[in-house]
Design an enzyme around this catalytic site. Structure first.
Site, short mmCIF file in Angstrom:
data_model
loop_
_atom_site.label_atom_id
_atom_site.label_comp_id
_atom_site.label_asym_id
_atom_site.label_seq_id
_atom_site.Cartn_x
_atom_site.Cartn_y
_atom_site.Cartn_z
N MET A 45 0.84 -1.20 0.00
CA MET A 45 0.00 0.00 0.00
C MET A 45 0.88 1.26 0.00
O MET A 45 0.41 2.36 0.34
CB MET A 45 -0.94 0.00 1.20
CG MET A 45 -1.92 -1.19 1.16
SD MET A 45 -3.44 -0.92 2.08
CE MET A 45 -2.81 -0.66 3.73
N GLY A 51 10.78 -2.79 5.63
CA GLY A 51 10.01 -4.03 5.64
C GLY A 51 9.57 -4.39 4.22
O GLY A 51 9.76 -5.52 3.76
N HIS A 52 9.00 -3.39 3.52
CA HIS A 52 8.62 -3.61 2.12
C HIS A 52 9.85 -3.97 1.28
O HIS A 52 9.80 -4.86 0.43
CB HIS A 52 8.01 -2.34 1.52
CG HIS A 52 6.76 -1.87 2.19
ND1 HIS A 52 6.65 -0.66 2.83
CD2 HIS A 52 5.53 -2.45 2.32
CE1 HIS A 52 5.43 -0.50 3.30
NE2 HIS A 52 4.73 -1.57 3.02
N LYS A 164 4.94 -10.31 8.99
CA LYS A 164 4.39 -9.29 9.89
C LYS A 164 2.87 -9.37 9.93
O LYS A 164 2.25 -9.24 10.97
CB LYS A 164 4.87 -7.92 9.39
CG LYS A 164 3.97 -6.76 9.70
CD LYS A 164 4.43 -6.04 10.91
CE LYS A 164 3.57 -4.88 11.30
NZ LYS A 164 2.77 -4.28 10.27
N ASP A 165 2.26 -9.57 8.76
CA ASP A 165 0.80 -9.72 8.69
C ASP A 165 0.51 -11.22 8.54
O ASP A 165 0.12 -11.70 7.46
CB ASP A 165 0.26 -8.92 7.51
CG ASP A 165 0.56 -7.43 7.67
OD1 ASP A 165 -0.20 -6.76 8.37
OD2 ASP A 165 1.59 -6.97 7.15
N GLN A 168 -2.94 -12.43 7.37
CA GLN A 168 -3.09 -12.13 5.93
C GLN A 168 -2.39 -13.19 5.10
O GLN A 168 -2.93 -13.70 4.12
CB GLN A 168 -2.50 -10.75 5.66
CG GLN A 168 -2.33 -10.39 4.22
CD GLN A 168 -1.84 -8.96 4.05
OE1 GLN A 168 -2.58 -8.02 4.30
NE2 GLN A 168 -0.59 -8.80 3.67
N SER A 200 6.25 -0.48 10.21
CA SER A 200 4.90 -0.39 9.68
C SER A 200 4.70 1.03 9.16
O SER A 200 5.20 1.99 9.77
CB SER A 200 3.88 -0.66 10.79
OG SER A 200 2.59 -0.19 10.39
P1 AMP Z 1 1.40 -2.94 3.49
O1 AMP Z 1 1.96 -1.87 2.61
O2 AMP Z 1 1.37 -2.57 4.94
O3 AMP Z 1 0.11 -3.51 2.97
O4 AMP Z 1 2.44 -4.14 3.43
C1 AMP Z 1 2.82 -4.71 2.20
C2 AMP Z 1 3.60 -5.96 2.46
O5 AMP Z 1 4.76 -5.65 3.24
C3 AMP Z 1 2.81 -7.01 3.26
O6 AMP Z 1 3.08 -8.30 2.73
C4 AMP Z 1 3.37 -6.85 4.65
O7 AMP Z 1 3.28 -8.02 5.43
C5 AMP Z 1 4.82 -6.51 4.35
N1 AMP Z 1 5.42 -5.83 5.51
C6 AMP Z 1 4.98 -4.72 6.14
N2 AMP Z 1 5.75 -4.43 7.20
C7 AMP Z 1 6.72 -5.39 7.24
C8 AMP Z 1 7.80 -5.65 8.12
N3 AMP Z 1 8.08 -4.88 9.18
N4 AMP Z 1 8.57 -6.73 7.87
C9 AMP Z 1 8.30 -7.54 6.80
N5 AMP Z 1 7.29 -7.35 5.94
C10 AMP Z 1 6.50 -6.29 6.16
#
Ligand code: AMP
Length: 296
Positions: A45, A51-52, A164-165, A168, A200
Site C-alpha cells: 500500500m 520491511g517492504h 508481519k501480517d 493475511q 509499519s
Molecule cells: P502494506 O503496505 O502494509 O500492505 O504491506 C505490504 C507488504 O509488506 C505485506 O506483505 C506486509 O506483510 C509486508 N510488511 C509490512 N511491514 C513489514 C515488516 N516490518 N517486515 C516484513 N514485511 C512487512
C-alpha cells in the site's frame, strides 16, 4: 533518503516502468514472461519502508524481474478507519523503487481497480473472521479480493508477503490453494527497528510517547518466548505472561493477544506443535500488529 539507507545510489538505474492501468500492467508483465522471465510480485500500500524493501530484495534474489504494486485498497478499510489519512508518498516510493532496480510498478487508482462496486468477493471462511478479522469486519475479505485481482492482473510466478501480517499470509495461502492460483506464495521475516518495534507505515502516526510504548508489543512477545523456552506450554499462562507487560502502559489498549494455529488461525490451548502468537494493540487511534512463532 540516502542517509536512512533506503536509496543505494551506487545501484541507481532510472528505469522502472510505471503502469497506471490494468491493460498496461498486463501487457508489460506478459512481455517479460514471454521472454522467459520468472516474475515476482510484491503487493504493497506504499509509504515504503525497509520491511517492504526486504520483500523486494527477496523477489530480486528469487526472480528475473520484479513488479511492485502500490494501491491503498479502499475495500479493506472499515468506514471509521484511516483510509483517507493513510500515508501516501508516491514520488518518494517511485524514487526508492527506481533505485532498487524494480522493473514494473503497478499503481492504479481506485476507479481503475473498482470501476463499479464489486459484486464478487473472496471470503476465506473460517480464517477471515479471526485475529484482525474479528475487530475489523470485512478487512480480510477486502484483502483477499484485491490480492486475487492483483494475481490475475500481474500474472506473476511468485508473490512475496511479510510474516508481519501473519493472518493475511495464512488467508492468501489458503485462497491460492482453494482457488488453484498458479502463483507461489513466499513469506518473508519481520523487519524491526533496533528496539524491536516491527516496521509499519502506520508507525508514522505515533507521537513520541506512543512510539516508546509501542515497543511493548515486541517485549510482550519476547516475554512469551522466554516463558515458552523455560517449558511453559499452556496457552493461557503464556498469554497471561505477555499481558502483564502490556497492561503496565496506560496509553496502550490491547485488541488481542492470542496463540493460534499458523494455518487455520484457530486458537490453541496447549502448544504441542508450531504455533503463532499474535498481538494487536491501539496506541491512541493507531492500531499496531506483531507476532512470533513458537516452535516446540
Ligand atoms: P502494506 O503496505 O502494509 O500492505 O504491506 C505490504 C507488504 O509488506 C505485506 O506483505 C506486509 O506483510 C509486508 N510488511 C509490512 N511491514 C513489514 C515488516 N516490518 N517486515 C516484513 N514485511 C512487512
Amino acid at each position: 533518503l540516502g542517509s536512512i539507507g533506503l536509496i543505494d545510489q551506487a545501484s541507481a538505474d532510472p528505469h522502472v516502468k510505471i503502469c497506471a492501468t490494468i491493460e498496461a500492467m498486463r501487457a508489460s508483465s506478459r512481455a517479460l514472461r514471454r521472454k522467459g522471465a520468472r516474475l515476482g510480485l510484491v503487493p504493497t500500500m506504499g509509504a515504503l519502508h525497509e520491511g517492504h524493501l526486504s520483500l523486494v530484495h527477496a523477489a530480486k534474489a528469487q526472480c528475473d524481474a520484479v513488479a511492485v504494486s502500490i494501491f491503498v485498497n479502499p475495500t479493506q478499510f472499515g468506514p471509521n478507519e484511516d483510509f483517507n489519512k493513510y500515508p501516501r508518498n508516491f514520488e518518494r516510493d517511485c524514487e526508492i523503487l527506481r533505485n532498487k532496480n524494480v522493473d514494473l510498478l503497478f499503481a492504479p487508482c481506485a476507479e481503475e481497480m473498482y470501476p463499479s462496486p464489486a459484486a464478487t468477493w473472496v471470503n476465506v471462511a473460517g480464517l477471515s473472521d479471526r485475529l484482525c478479522g474479528r475487530s475489523r469486519p470485512g478487512h480480510f475479505r477486502g484483502v483477499a479480493t484485491v490480492v486475487a485481482k492483483l494475481f490475475h492482473i500481474v500474472e506473476a510466478d511468485v508473490a512475496f508477503f511479510g510474516q508481519k501480517d501473519a493472518a493475511q499470509l495464512a488467508i492468501i495461502r489458503r485462497m491460492v490453494d482453494d482457488l488453484n492460483f498458479a502463483v507461489e506464495v513466499v513469506g518473508c521475516p519481520i523487519v524491526r527497528e533496533p528496539d524491536g518495534l516491527a516496521l509499519s507505515s502506520r508507525n508514522a502516526y505515533l507521537d513520541p510517547q506512543q512510539r516508546q510504548a509501542a515497543t511493548a508489543l515486541y517485549q510482550s512477545l519476547q516475554e512469551i518466548l522466554r516463558e515458552f523456552d523455560s517449558g511453559e506450554r499452556r496457552a493461557e499462562k503464556l498469554i497471561a505472561a505477555g499481558k502483564r507487560i502490556l497492561v503496565e502502559l496506560p496509553c496502550l489498549r490491547l485488541d488481542y493477544l492470542e496463540i493460534v494455529d499458523p494455518e487455520t488461525l484457530q486458537e490453541i490451548r496447549t502448544v504441542s506443535r508450531e504455533s503463532l502468537v499474535a498481538v494487536a494493540a491501539f496506541l491512541g487511534p493507531t492500531r499496531l500488529l506483531d507476532n512470533a512463532v513458537l516452535k516446540p
